[in-house]
Enzyme design. Structure first.
Site, PDB file in Angstrom:
ATOM      1  N   MET A 221       0.838  -1.198   0.000  1.00  0.00           N
ATOM      2  CA  MET A 221       0.000   0.000   0.000  1.00  0.00           C
ATOM      3  C   MET A 221       0.874   1.250   0.000  1.00  0.00           C
ATOM      4  O   MET A 221       1.813   1.363   0.782  1.00  0.00           O
ATOM      5  CB  MET A 221      -0.915   0.029   1.228  1.00  0.00           C
ATOM      6  CG  MET A 221      -1.856   1.230   1.246  1.00  0.00           C
ATOM      7  SD  MET A 221      -2.719   1.450   2.822  1.00  0.00           S
ATOM      8  CE  MET A 221      -3.610  -0.090   2.913  1.00  0.00           C
ATOM      9  N   THR A 222       0.561   2.160  -0.886  1.00  0.00           N
ATOM     10  CA  THR A 222       1.286   3.424  -0.918  1.00  0.00           C
ATOM     11  C   THR A 222       0.403   4.515  -1.503  1.00  0.00           C
ATOM     12  O   THR A 222      -0.514   4.250  -2.277  1.00  0.00           O
ATOM     13  CB  THR A 222       2.584   3.315  -1.738  1.00  0.00           C
ATOM     14  OG1 THR A 222       3.345   4.512  -1.601  1.00  0.00           O
ATOM     15  CG2 THR A 222       2.303   3.065  -3.208  1.00  0.00           C
ATOM     16  N   VAL A 223       0.686   5.748  -1.106  1.00  0.00           N
ATOM     17  CA  VAL A 223      -0.001   6.937  -1.611  1.00  0.00           C
ATOM     18  C   VAL A 223       1.065   7.913  -2.090  1.00  0.00           C
ATOM     19  O   VAL A 223       2.119   8.052  -1.457  1.00  0.00           O
ATOM     20  CB  VAL A 223      -0.869   7.594  -0.509  1.00  0.00           C
ATOM     21  CG1 VAL A 223      -1.509   8.887  -1.007  1.00  0.00           C
ATOM     22  CG2 VAL A 223      -1.944   6.626  -0.031  1.00  0.00           C
ATOM     23  N   ARG A 229      -1.923  12.544   3.738  1.00  0.00           N
ATOM     24  CA  ARG A 229      -2.628  13.272   4.797  1.00  0.00           C
ATOM     25  C   ARG A 229      -3.983  13.812   4.331  1.00  0.00           C
ATOM     26  O   ARG A 229      -4.429  14.870   4.757  1.00  0.00           O
ATOM     27  CB  ARG A 229      -1.761  14.416   5.350  1.00  0.00           C
ATOM     28  CG  ARG A 229      -0.452  13.928   5.964  1.00  0.00           C
ATOM     29  CD  ARG A 229       0.393  15.087   6.475  1.00  0.00           C
ATOM     30  NE  ARG A 229       1.635  14.602   7.029  1.00  0.00           N
ATOM     31  CZ  ARG A 229       2.734  14.343   6.314  1.00  0.00           C
ATOM     32  NH1 ARG A 229       2.708  14.539   4.997  1.00  0.00           N
ATOM     33  NH2 ARG A 229       3.826  13.904   6.896  1.00  0.00           N
ATOM     34  N   ILE A 232      -6.534   9.215   2.043  1.00  0.00           N
ATOM     35  CA  ILE A 232      -6.533   8.277   0.919  1.00  0.00           C
ATOM     36  C   ILE A 232      -6.046   6.903   1.366  1.00  0.00           C
ATOM     37  O   ILE A 232      -6.631   5.866   0.991  1.00  0.00           O
ATOM     38  CB  ILE A 232      -5.665   8.825  -0.233  1.00  0.00           C
ATOM     39  CG1 ILE A 232      -6.299  10.100  -0.787  1.00  0.00           C
ATOM     40  CG2 ILE A 232      -5.485   7.783  -1.332  1.00  0.00           C
ATOM     41  CD1 ILE A 232      -5.468  10.804  -1.834  1.00  0.00           C
ATOM     42  N   TRP A 234      -6.301   5.558   4.320  1.00  0.00           N
ATOM     43  CA  TRP A 234      -7.371   4.946   5.115  1.00  0.00           C
ATOM     44  C   TRP A 234      -8.408   4.287   4.208  1.00  0.00           C
ATOM     45  O   TRP A 234      -8.849   3.167   4.447  1.00  0.00           O
ATOM     46  CB  TRP A 234      -8.021   6.011   5.989  1.00  0.00           C
ATOM     47  CG  TRP A 234      -9.230   5.541   6.733  1.00  0.00           C
ATOM     48  CD1 TRP A 234     -10.536   5.651   6.335  1.00  0.00           C
ATOM     49  CD2 TRP A 234      -9.255   4.878   8.001  1.00  0.00           C
ATOM     50  NE1 TRP A 234     -11.365   5.106   7.276  1.00  0.00           N
ATOM     51  CE2 TRP A 234     -10.609   4.614   8.313  1.00  0.00           C
ATOM     52  CE3 TRP A 234      -8.267   4.481   8.905  1.00  0.00           C
ATOM     53  CZ2 TRP A 234     -11.001   3.983   9.489  1.00  0.00           C
ATOM     54  CZ3 TRP A 234      -8.654   3.849  10.086  1.00  0.00           C
ATOM     55  CH2 TRP A 234     -10.004   3.598  10.359  1.00  0.00           C
ATOM     56  N   ALA A 263       3.105   6.248  11.685  1.00  0.00           N
ATOM     57  CA  ALA A 263       1.828   6.739  11.151  1.00  0.00           C
ATOM     58  C   ALA A 263       0.987   5.588  10.587  1.00  0.00           C
ATOM     59  O   ALA A 263      -0.203   5.467  10.932  1.00  0.00           O
ATOM     60  CB  ALA A 263       2.065   7.814  10.101  1.00  0.00           C
ATOM     61  N   TYR A 268      -3.467   1.500  11.233  1.00  0.00           N
ATOM     62  CA  TYR A 268      -3.913   0.109  11.305  1.00  0.00           C
ATOM     63  C   TYR A 268      -4.543  -0.199  12.674  1.00  0.00           C
ATOM     64  O   TYR A 268      -5.552  -0.890  12.755  1.00  0.00           O
ATOM     65  CB  TYR A 268      -2.740  -0.840  11.052  1.00  0.00           C
ATOM     66  CG  TYR A 268      -2.110  -0.713   9.683  1.00  0.00           C
ATOM     67  CD1 TYR A 268      -2.885  -0.421   8.564  1.00  0.00           C
ATOM     68  CD2 TYR A 268      -0.735  -0.874   9.494  1.00  0.00           C
ATOM     69  CE1 TYR A 268      -2.319  -0.296   7.308  1.00  0.00           C
ATOM     70  CE2 TYR A 268      -0.158  -0.761   8.244  1.00  0.00           C
ATOM     71  CZ  TYR A 268      -0.958  -0.465   7.155  1.00  0.00           C
ATOM     72  OH  TYR A 268      -0.392  -0.348   5.906  1.00  0.00           O
TER      73      TYR A 268
END
Length: 318
Positions: A221-223, A229, A232, A234, A263, A268
């Site tokens: 998972m990556t943004v 912040r 996204i 979540w 973070a 989680y």
């Protein structure tokens, strides 16, 4: 939110030589693929990628050597290649159950309004492969502090990984999130996450501590850094859980989180995940970060047949 990536990468040149040598022999073997005149008993759907099949033009092409489909103007909403005709899919017959699961993946969508815009999460399409590779490679390089000179090699390895994982659909899926800032903002790929549903889609070399192979697993998972912040990450997590609830009979889902990533760990924990095991300190000798294996029990309203799980060791992809 930085990624806790689960594909195994090494900067050892000998490792890459063995990796490419292995893929060479796998691709060479694919050229002996036979084109049956009718599906085997119980397999009523044609091989993916050969759905509209011309026997006179039968030939096999190595999936990793195929060029990527052209990008569309709007990757979030534009028409795309149907999953049955996906050029990255393996040439094999589908059972009725797999065919239904593939259709479910193709129709899955998770839409949410955010404070700063809107987000849609769905399964990655073939023409979005290269953009997804860039997002993952940049996040991986950032988390590992890799120099820029490794980016081309890193993108190559990430793409090979994504192609391999895509060939295991519908037992695994790569989700992508498209973010639109405001009503007039342009839609862009904001993040991605991988969801494994059962042991037929499990990674051949999962990170430690090892999760149960037959349980759903969330990873990679990556943004994008400039879009963090905003909630996204979540919603990528929530979309993954929603898809798992639709696709799996198991109520326990697992994921990894590096001990240094406070973070993501807090996110989680807020979502209901609890630590079940932590890497031994000796893992530091392998130049890896220590990780927590975390688990959450989901409510599973839909329980499909478990025939995909029974006796699936023989059909397991790597």
């Amino acid at each position: 939110m930085a990624a806790t990536l689960s594909f195994s990468l090494s900067l050892d040149p000998q490792h890459h030589h063995r990796h490419l040598h292995h893929h060479h022999h796998r691709h060479k073997a694919r050229h002996s693929l036979h084109c049956p005149s009718s599906p085997p008993p119980g397999l009523r759907h044609p091989p993916l990628g050969l759905h509209k099949f011309d026997r006179s033009a039968c030939r096999t092409v190595s999936s990793s050597s195929q060029p990527s489909p052209p990008m569309t103007a709007s990757t979030g909403t534009a028409p795309s290649t149907p999953f049955l005709d996906d050029p990255y899919r393996a040439r094999r017959f589908l059972t009725d159950e797999e065919f239904g699961r593939l259709r479910s993946l193709e129709g899955f969508a998770y839409d949410r309004e955010l404070g700063s815009g809107s987000l849609r999460v769905r399964v990655m399409r073939a023409e979005e492969m290269d953009e997804t590779v860039r997002v993952l490679a940049e996040s991986f390089a950032d988390s590992m502090l890799l120099p820029g000179g490794y980016m081309s090699l890193l993108r190559f390895l990430v793409k090979q990984y994504l192609i391999e994982r895509r060939s295991a659909m519908p037992h695994v899926a790569t989700l992508v999130g498209f973010y639109r800032g405001g009503e007039d903002g342009e839609e862009e790929l904001a993040g991605t996450v991988e969801v494994c549903f059962n042991k037929r889609g499990s990674n051949a070399s999962p990170p430690t501590p090892t999760p149960p192979r037959n349980s759903p697993y969330i990873c990679n998972m990556t943004v994008k850094e400039q879009l963090r912040r905003r909630g996204i990450g979540w919603h990528l997590l929530k979309a993954s859980e929603e898809l798992i609830s639709q696709m799996c009979s198991s109520g326990e889902v697992y994921l990894h989180c590096r001990m240094i990533d406070l973070a993501p760990f807090n996110m989680y924990t807020k979502a209901g995940y609890r630590i079940v095991k932590t890497d031994n300190i000796l893992v530091l000798l392998t130049l890896q970060r220590r990780k927590h294996l975390m688990c959450k029990k989901l409510l599973v309203p839909y329980s499909p047949s478990e025939s995909d799980e029974s006796g699936s060791d023989q059909g397991q992809t790597s």
